[in-house]
Design a protein around this motif. Structure first.
Motif, PDB file in Angstrom:
ATOM      1  N   UNK A 106       0.846  -1.188   0.000  1.00  0.00           N
ATOM      2  CA  UNK A 106       0.000   0.000   0.000  1.00  0.00           C
ATOM      3  C   UNK A 106       0.885   1.244   0.000  1.00  0.00           C
ATOM      4  N   UNK A 107       0.719   2.140  -0.964  1.00  0.00           N
ATOM      5  CA  UNK A 107       1.498   3.376  -0.943  1.00  0.00           C
ATOM      6  C   UNK A 107       1.069   4.244   0.237  1.00  0.00           C
ATOM      7  N   UNK A 108       2.038   4.683   1.012  1.00  0.00           N
ATOM      8  CA  UNK A 108       1.693   5.420   2.231  1.00  0.00           C
ATOM      9  C   UNK A 108       2.530   6.675   2.415  1.00  0.00           C
ATOM     10  N   UNK A 109       3.843   6.572   2.329  1.00  0.00           N
ATOM     11  CA  UNK A 109       4.711   7.703   2.654  1.00  0.00           C
ATOM     12  C   UNK A 109       4.432   8.887   1.723  1.00  0.00           C
ATOM     13  N   UNK A 110       4.097  10.029   2.317  1.00  0.00           N
ATOM     14  CA  UNK A 110       3.812  11.224   1.544  1.00  0.00           C
ATOM     15  C   UNK A 110       2.409  11.296   0.988  1.00  0.00           C
ATOM     16  N   UNK A 111       1.606  10.234   1.187  1.00  0.00           N
ATOM     17  CA  UNK A 111       0.238  10.214   0.658  1.00  0.00           C
ATOM     18  C   UNK A 111      -0.730  10.832   1.655  1.00  0.00           C
ATOM     19  N   UNK A 112      -1.897  11.160   1.175  1.00  0.00           N
ATOM     20  CA  UNK A 112      -2.952  11.662   2.046  1.00  0.00           C
ATOM     21  C   UNK A 112      -3.487  10.504   2.890  1.00  0.00           C
ATOM     22  N   UNK A 113      -3.693  10.779   4.179  1.00  0.00           N
ATOM     23  CA  UNK A 113      -4.162   9.723   5.071  1.00  0.00           C
ATOM     24  C   UNK A 113      -5.519   9.215   4.610  1.00  0.00           C
ATOM     25  N   UNK A 114      -5.624   7.877   4.470  1.00  0.00           N
ATOM     26  CA  UNK A 114      -6.853   7.223   4.045  1.00  0.00           C
ATOM     27  C   UNK A 114      -7.209   6.171   5.091  1.00  0.00           C
ATOM     28  N   UNK A 115      -8.299   6.359   5.829  1.00  0.00           N
ATOM     29  CA  UNK A 115      -8.633   5.381   6.871  1.00  0.00           C
ATOM     30  C   UNK A 115      -8.934   3.987   6.332  1.00  0.00           C
ATOM     31  N   UNK A 116      -9.220   3.883   5.023  1.00  0.00           N
ATOM     32  CA  UNK A 116      -9.450   2.569   4.427  1.00  0.00           C
ATOM     33  C   UNK A 116      -8.153   1.796   4.224  1.00  0.00           C
ATOM     34  N   UNK A 117      -7.034   2.536   4.192  1.00  0.00           N
ATOM     35  CA  UNK A 117      -5.740   1.902   3.922  1.00  0.00           C
ATOM     36  C   UNK A 117      -4.735   2.064   5.042  1.00  0.00           C
TER      37      UNK A 117
ATOM     38  N   UNK B 176      -3.617   3.099   9.212  1.00  0.00           N
ATOM     39  CA  UNK B 176      -3.929   3.224  10.641  1.00  0.00           C
ATOM     40  C   UNK B 176      -2.992   4.271  11.233  1.00  0.00           C
ATOM     41  N   UNK B 177      -3.560   5.384  11.752  1.00  0.00           N
ATOM     42  CA  UNK B 177      -2.742   6.446  12.337  1.00  0.00           C
ATOM     43  C   UNK B 177      -2.337   6.042  13.750  1.00  0.00           C
ATOM     44  N   UNK B 178      -1.049   5.817  13.933  1.00  0.00           N
ATOM     45  CA  UNK B 178      -0.534   5.433  15.230  1.00  0.00           C
ATOM     46  C   UNK B 178      -0.102   6.645  16.058  1.00  0.00           C
ATOM     47  N   UNK B 179       0.188   7.756  15.383  1.00  0.00           N
ATOM     48  CA  UNK B 179       0.621   8.974  16.090  1.00  0.00           C
ATOM     49  C   UNK B 179       0.423  10.153  15.154  1.00  0.00           C
TER      50      UNK B 179
ATOM     51  N   UNK C  94      -1.772  19.121   6.942  1.00  0.00           N
ATOM     52  CA  UNK C  94      -2.319  18.203   7.951  1.00  0.00           C
ATOM     53  C   UNK C  94      -2.956  16.999   7.263  1.00  0.00           C
ATOM     54  N   UNK C  95      -2.708  15.831   7.831  1.00  0.00           N
ATOM     55  CA  UNK C  95      -3.253  14.598   7.250  1.00  0.00           C
ATOM     56  C   UNK C  95      -2.313  13.885   6.310  1.00  0.00           C
ATOM     57  N   UNK C  96      -1.113  14.433   6.108  1.00  0.00           N
ATOM     58  CA  UNK C  96      -0.134  13.771   5.247  1.00  0.00           C
ATOM     59  C   UNK C  96       0.639  12.725   6.051  1.00  0.00           C
ATOM     60  N   UNK C  97       0.888  11.591   5.448  1.00  0.00           N
ATOM     61  CA  UNK C  97       1.642  10.526   6.110  1.00  0.00           C
ATOM     62  C   UNK C  97       3.116  10.906   6.122  1.00  0.00           C
ATOM     63  N   UNK C  98       3.667  11.073   7.320  1.00  0.00           N
ATOM     64  CA  UNK C  98       5.069  11.466   7.470  1.00  0.00           C
ATOM     65  C   UNK C  98       6.003  10.269   7.604  1.00  0.00           C
ATOM     66  N   UNK C  99       5.541   9.198   8.188  1.00  0.00           N
ATOM     67  CA  UNK C  99       6.401   8.038   8.439  1.00  0.00           C
ATOM     68  C   UNK C  99       5.555   6.772   8.415  1.00  0.00           C
ATOM     69  N   UNK C 100       6.158   5.715   7.899  1.00  0.00           N
ATOM     70  CA  UNK C 100       5.505   4.409   7.873  1.00  0.00           C
ATOM     71  C   UNK C 100       6.185   3.528   8.908  1.00  0.00           C
TER      72      UNK C 100
ATOM     73  N   UNK D 165      -1.593  -0.107   6.752  1.00  0.00           N
ATOM     74  CA  UNK D 165      -0.274   0.468   7.039  1.00  0.00           C
ATOM     75  C   UNK D 165      -0.348   1.288   8.323  1.00  0.00           C
ATOM     76  N   UNK D 166       0.590   1.051   9.219  1.00  0.00           N
ATOM     77  CA  UNK D 166       0.674   1.817  10.463  1.00  0.00           C
ATOM     78  C   UNK D 166       1.554   3.041  10.199  1.00  0.00           C
ATOM     79  N   UNK D 167       0.968   4.218  10.373  1.00  0.00           N
ATOM     80  CA  UNK D 167       1.660   5.425   9.943  1.00  0.00           C
ATOM     81  C   UNK D 167       1.611   6.509  11.016  1.00  0.00           C
ATOM     82  N   UNK D 168       2.503   7.504  10.829  1.00  0.00           N
ATOM     83  CA  UNK D 168       2.492   8.734  11.615  1.00  0.00           C
ATOM     84  C   UNK D 168       1.986   9.836  10.688  1.00  0.00           C
ATOM     85  N   UNK D 169       0.984  10.579  11.155  1.00  0.00           N
ATOM     86  CA  UNK D 169       0.308  11.567  10.308  1.00  0.00           C
ATOM     87  C   UNK D 169       0.699  12.966  10.750  1.00  0.00           C
ATOM     88  N   UNK D 170       0.799  13.861   9.770  1.00  0.00           N
ATOM     89  CA  UNK D 170       1.119  15.255  10.069  1.00  0.00           C
ATOM     90  C   UNK D 170      -0.087  15.947  10.688  1.00  0.00           C
ATOM     91  N   UNK D 171       0.195  16.709  11.765  1.00  0.00           N
ATOM     92  CA  UNK D 171      -0.843  17.491  12.411  1.00  0.00           C
ATOM     93  C   UNK D 171      -0.671  18.965  12.115  1.00  0.00           C
TER      94      UNK D 171
END
Length: 216
Positions: free
Chosen positions: A140-151, A153-156, A165-171, A186-192
């Protein structure tokens, strides 16, 4: 005198050949048979209609039975394909932790680039990934993508000045799709929102101060 011998008496019957008599008799019989009345083509219309109705009903029964058999075979095929897909999905899911361990080993040995150990681990990882990819696994493409709850999981959440805000900063843990369905998020860290400056924080604190709280 000779003329008298050659003459045939007029009243003498002429003899008819047996064959000629048989032909004449056959012609008479044929004429007699030709005048006999022919039976009707349809003796009983009601009976014919009843037989036709029964034949149509039987045809409908056979068509319904054929349609039901077709549906049963289709459902059986779908159930078999679903069972096979479930078994393959379970197998691929059980291999994901092994893939994660290999990725951790490669991450821990980044400073050993070019060494035989790391090269061997990379080769194993590549072969394993090609095999899983043929089975229908994709990352699943994640790094730098817009957070998608279907794909994802925001861990932090981490404040960011450079990313919306809502951009995936780290996988933290990669996610995977299997045959187009989410196998693991994908477990990710999201930009706030960006962190506020000291002056902005003081202003917000003043705004939240109670109106009656005045300095004595």
């Amino acid at each position: 005198m000779n003329r008298k011998k050659d003459q045939i008496p007029e009243d003498q019957d002429t003899e008819i050949a047996p064959e000629t008599r048989a032909e004449a008799t056959s012609e008479q019989e044929g004429e007699g048979a030709a005048v006999e009345p022919r039976p009707p083509l349809v003796e009983d219309p009601a009976r014919l209609l009843a037989e036709l109705t029964r034949a149509r009903a039987r045809e409908d029964e056979l068509l319904r039975a054929l349609a039901e058999l077709t549906n049963v075979n289709r459902r059986r095929k779908q159930d078999t394909e679903a069972s096979v897909l479930t078994a393959r999905e379970s197998l691929v899911r059980s291999i994901l932790p092994v893939l994660d361990d290999i990725d951790r080993a490669l991450e821990a040995s980044k400073d050993r680039e070019g060494e035989p150990f790391r090269s061997g681990v990379l080769l194993i990882r590549e072969r394993l990934w090609r095999t899983l990819e043929k089975e229908g696994l994709e990352e699943i493409p994640a790094l730098g993508a817009k957070f998608d709850p279907e794909l994802h999981d925001a861990m932090a959440q981490r404040p960011s000045e450079t990313h919306p805000a809502g951009t995936v900063l780290e996988v933290l843990v990669p996610g995977y799709l299997f045959k187009g369905r989410v196998l693991r998020h994908a477990h990710v860290v999201v930009a706030g929102p960006p962190s506020s400056s000291p002056h902005e924080s003081a202003r917000r604190n003043d705004e939240h101060t109670a109106p009656g709280a005045e300095e004595v």
